[in-house]
Design an enzyme around this catalytic site. Structure first.
Site, short mmCIF file in Angstrom:
data_model
loop_
_atom_site.label_atom_id
_atom_site.label_comp_id
_atom_site.label_asym_id
_atom_site.label_seq_id
_atom_site.Cartn_x
_atom_site.Cartn_y
_atom_site.Cartn_z
N CYS A 8 1.06 -1.11 0.49
CA CYS A 8 -0.25 -0.02 -0.29
C CYS A 8 1.24 1.33 0.29
O CYS A 8 1.43 2.17 -1.22
CB CYS A 8 -0.80 -0.26 1.38
N ARG A 58 5.57 -8.99 0.82
CA ARG A 58 5.72 -8.17 -0.49
C ARG A 58 6.41 -6.70 -0.15
O ARG A 58 6.22 -6.36 0.58
CB ARG A 58 4.29 -7.92 -0.75
N1 LIG Z 1 -3.91 -5.34 2.03
C1 LIG Z 1 -3.81 -4.29 2.26
O1 LIG Z 1 -3.68 -3.96 3.80
C2 LIG Z 1 -4.71 -3.35 1.72
C3 LIG Z 1 -5.61 -2.12 2.06
C4 LIG Z 1 -6.45 -1.44 1.25
C5 LIG Z 1 -6.58 -1.52 0.46
N2 LIG Z 1 -5.72 -3.01 -0.50
C6 LIG Z 1 -5.72 -2.74 -1.35
O2 LIG Z 1 -6.95 -3.53 -1.94
C7 LIG Z 1 -6.24 -4.62 -3.30
C8 LIG Z 1 -6.61 -6.06 -2.80
O3 LIG Z 1 -4.88 -6.56 -1.74
P1 LIG Z 1 -5.11 -7.00 -1.87
O4 LIG Z 1 -3.79 -7.32 -0.10
O5 LIG Z 1 -6.86 -7.71 -0.81
O6 LIG Z 1 -3.91 -8.59 -2.42
P2 LIG Z 1 -3.90 -9.92 -2.47
O7 LIG Z 1 -3.19 -9.83 -3.07
O8 LIG Z 1 -4.07 -10.28 -0.81
O9 LIG Z 1 -5.19 -10.73 -2.72
C9 LIG Z 1 -5.52 -10.01 -4.37
C10 LIG Z 1 -6.88 -12.01 -4.72
O10 LIG Z 1 -7.25 -11.86 -5.60
C11 LIG Z 1 -7.04 -12.62 -6.92
N3 LIG Z 1 -7.55 -12.45 -7.66
C12 LIG Z 1 -6.55 -11.80 -8.29
N4 LIG Z 1 -6.74 -11.79 -10.23
C13 LIG Z 1 -8.35 -11.83 -9.42
C14 LIG Z 1 -9.15 -11.65 -10.37
N5 LIG Z 1 -9.06 -11.09 -11.98
N6 LIG Z 1 -9.83 -12.16 -10.48
C15 LIG Z 1 -10.92 -12.44 -9.22
N7 LIG Z 1 -9.73 -12.63 -8.22
C16 LIG Z 1 -8.01 -12.22 -8.57
C17 LIG Z 1 -5.56 -13.42 -6.28
O11 LIG Z 1 -5.50 -14.63 -6.78
C18 LIG Z 1 -5.85 -12.71 -4.72
O12 LIG Z 1 -5.89 -14.15 -4.44
C19 LIG Z 1 -5.41 -3.45 -3.51
O13 LIG Z 1 -6.04 -2.88 -4.29
C20 LIG Z 1 -5.01 -2.80 -2.49
O14 LIG Z 1 -4.02 -1.88 -3.12
C21 LIG Z 1 -4.91 -3.33 0.16
#
Ligand SMILES: NC(=O)c1ccc[n+]([C@@H]2O[C@H](COP(=O)([O-])OP(=O)(O)OC[C@H]3O[C@@H](n4cnc5c(N)ncnc54)[C@H](O)[C@@H]3O)[C@@H](O)[C@H]2O)c1
Length: 409
Positions: A239, A310
């Site tokens: 992030c 990550r």
């Molecule tokens: N992790 C955090 O703390 C956090 C906080 C706020 C916002 N975000 C935002 O939220 C979003 C998701 O982040 P995350 O940390 O949950 O990611 P992540 O990598 O933990 O999980 C994403 C999931 O999406 C799946 N995926 C990928 N492409 C896909 C598709 N086309 N269809 C369906 N599933 C698919 C992956 O297999 C994975 O399991 C990002 O934009 C991130 O910037 C994350």
């Protein structure tokens, strides 16, 4: 209401589980291994696109990383959008949770949904944006306990989206005036942190030259009511170290070249190398032969008490030391050894192999912060030679009587 959550990672999975307490939920992820691990819960977990057809409310929470040039990589977002587009029906709502730059939802995702579904945006289907504020490893600030921003392409859909999130967020929701404002609010939350941490890192470089400890300076300054609470450190993860690049990308498209945001990124991205060089200089000052030096690094995750590796900047530090041919051992019981090897080519040891010339406390996991200085000293060849990035031991070291070396950011 039938809700489908696409992307079951750090954001999507807890969201799907929370929504399942009030609604009927399908959790979709392209990673079928992940789906197999999740299957026994009240959510229908699937990687079969056809299972999404019964939903009428789609939430997209897939990753939005940057590529090797620090440009937004929207492949997962567009792929999830295409999947939703292919099952979209009249009356459906699509809410984006992934972090993006302002304009991405309406100017790029909505037209793609139109193109794939053949439906008309705003008439046949509607979109919204509700950024996620999850903080990995934090048990206090959860989906339920933190106010959630919601937005929609018109007032009617805004109320529908608000009612879904209101059902699960005890802390209440905030209705943003537009989707772009909600997108911008999310991106500046993390950019603000990035810039402030960069300022602290710059102070740390300056105070290091003065021979005063930055954490001691901050503790004194914090006694003023309006002094902001930030500290120096390695900014990794998905992030804070990534989102500012999305804002920079959009600004540059609009022919503005951000100075402060880019300066913050430059400083924070350089800190792993900076700490590495500090270690080398101090080992040389101690007359330790660099090509024979052995260093133990404790911690490789992107921050304390999480298993997430990550975009960890500890990797930059290790690389810097290895560039000088230093023999570096790395331990981190929280990180997954296989994933660390596959992602970075770094082998995690189960146990240290003393004696070491220096120890780097890189990530202040509770386990490492609770060590005794005497235990750390036993791992060292001669005296205790400790590089404590987060300043965990800076107070104890004063009472540690033996001849030792201590450095923190
Ligand atoms: N992790 C955090 O703390 C956090 C906080 C706020 C916002 N975000 C935002 O939220 C979003 C998701 O982040 P995350 O940390 O949950 O990611 P992540 O990598 O933990 O999980 C994403 C999931 O999406 C799946 N995926 C990928 N492409 C896909 C598709 N086309 N269809 C369906 N599933 C698919 C992956 O297999 C994975 O399991 C990002 O934009 C991130 O910037 C994350």
């Amino acid at each position: 209401m039938q809700i489908a959550v696409l992307g079951l990672g750090y954001v999507g999975l807890p969201l799907a589980l929370s929504l399942a307490k009030k609604f009927s939920v399908t959790g979709f992820d392209i990673n079928s291994n992940r789906i197999d691990k999740l299957k026994d819960s009240s959510v229908v977990f699937t990687s079969n696109k056809d299972d999404l057809r019964k939903a009428s409310f789609y939430i997209i929470a897939v990753p939005t990383p940057v590529n090797e040039y620090n440009q937004p990589d929207l492949n997962a977002l567009f792929s999830a959008t295409r999947i939703v587009g292919s099952v979209l029906k009249k009356g459906d709502i699509v809410v984006y949770e992934s972090t993006v730059y302002p304009g991405c939802t309406e100017d790029e995702c909505a037209p793609l949904l139109e193109e794939i579904s053949g439906l008309k945006y705003g008439e046949d289907f509607k979109v919204g944006y509700s950024p996620e504020r999850i903080n990995p490893g934090d048990k206090v600030h959860t989906i339920e306990t933190v106010c959630k921003v919601v937005s929609g392409c018109d007032d009617e859909v805004l109320e529908k989206i608000a009612s879904v999130y209101e059902a699960i967020v005890d802390a209440g929701i905030y209705r943003a005036p537009s989707i772009k404002i909600a997108e911008a609010a999310k991106i500046i939350e993390n950019t603000q942190r990035d810039v402030n941490i960069a300022f602290m890192n710059e102070l740390s470089i300056i105070f290091g030259r003065m021979g005063i400890n930055t954490y001691d300076v901050l503790e004194a300054a914090k006694t003023k009511w309006n002094f902001l609470h930030f500290g120096p450190g390695l900014v990794g993860g998905h992030c804070i170290g990534v989102d500012p690049y999305y804002l920079v990308h959009k600004a540059e498209e609009l022919k503005y070249h951000p100075q402060i945001i880019n300066a913050g990124r430059f400083i924070n991205d350089s800190m792993g190398g900076y700490v590495g060089k500090k270690i080398v200089k101090n080992l040389i000052a101690e007359k330790i032969k660099i090509y024979e030096a052995r260093v133990l690094v404790q911690g490789i995750t992107f921050k304390e008490n999480v298993d997430d590796i990550r975009n960890s900047k500890v990797v930059d530090l290790i690389k810097e030391l290895r560039d000088y041919n230093i023999d570096v051992d790395v331990i981190d019981e929280m990180a997954d050894a296989k994933e660390t090897e596959a992602t970075y080519g770094i082998t995690l040891l189960k146990k240290p192999r003393p004696p070491y010339d220096a120890i780097v406390l890189a990530v202040a996991h509770d386990k490492y912060s609770k060590q005794k200085l005497s235990e750390l000293k036993e791992l060292c060849k001669n005296k205790l030679f400790l590089f404590d990035i987060k300043g965990v031991f800076r107070k104890d070291i004063k009472h540690f009587t033996e001849n030792n070396f201590y450095w923190s950011l």
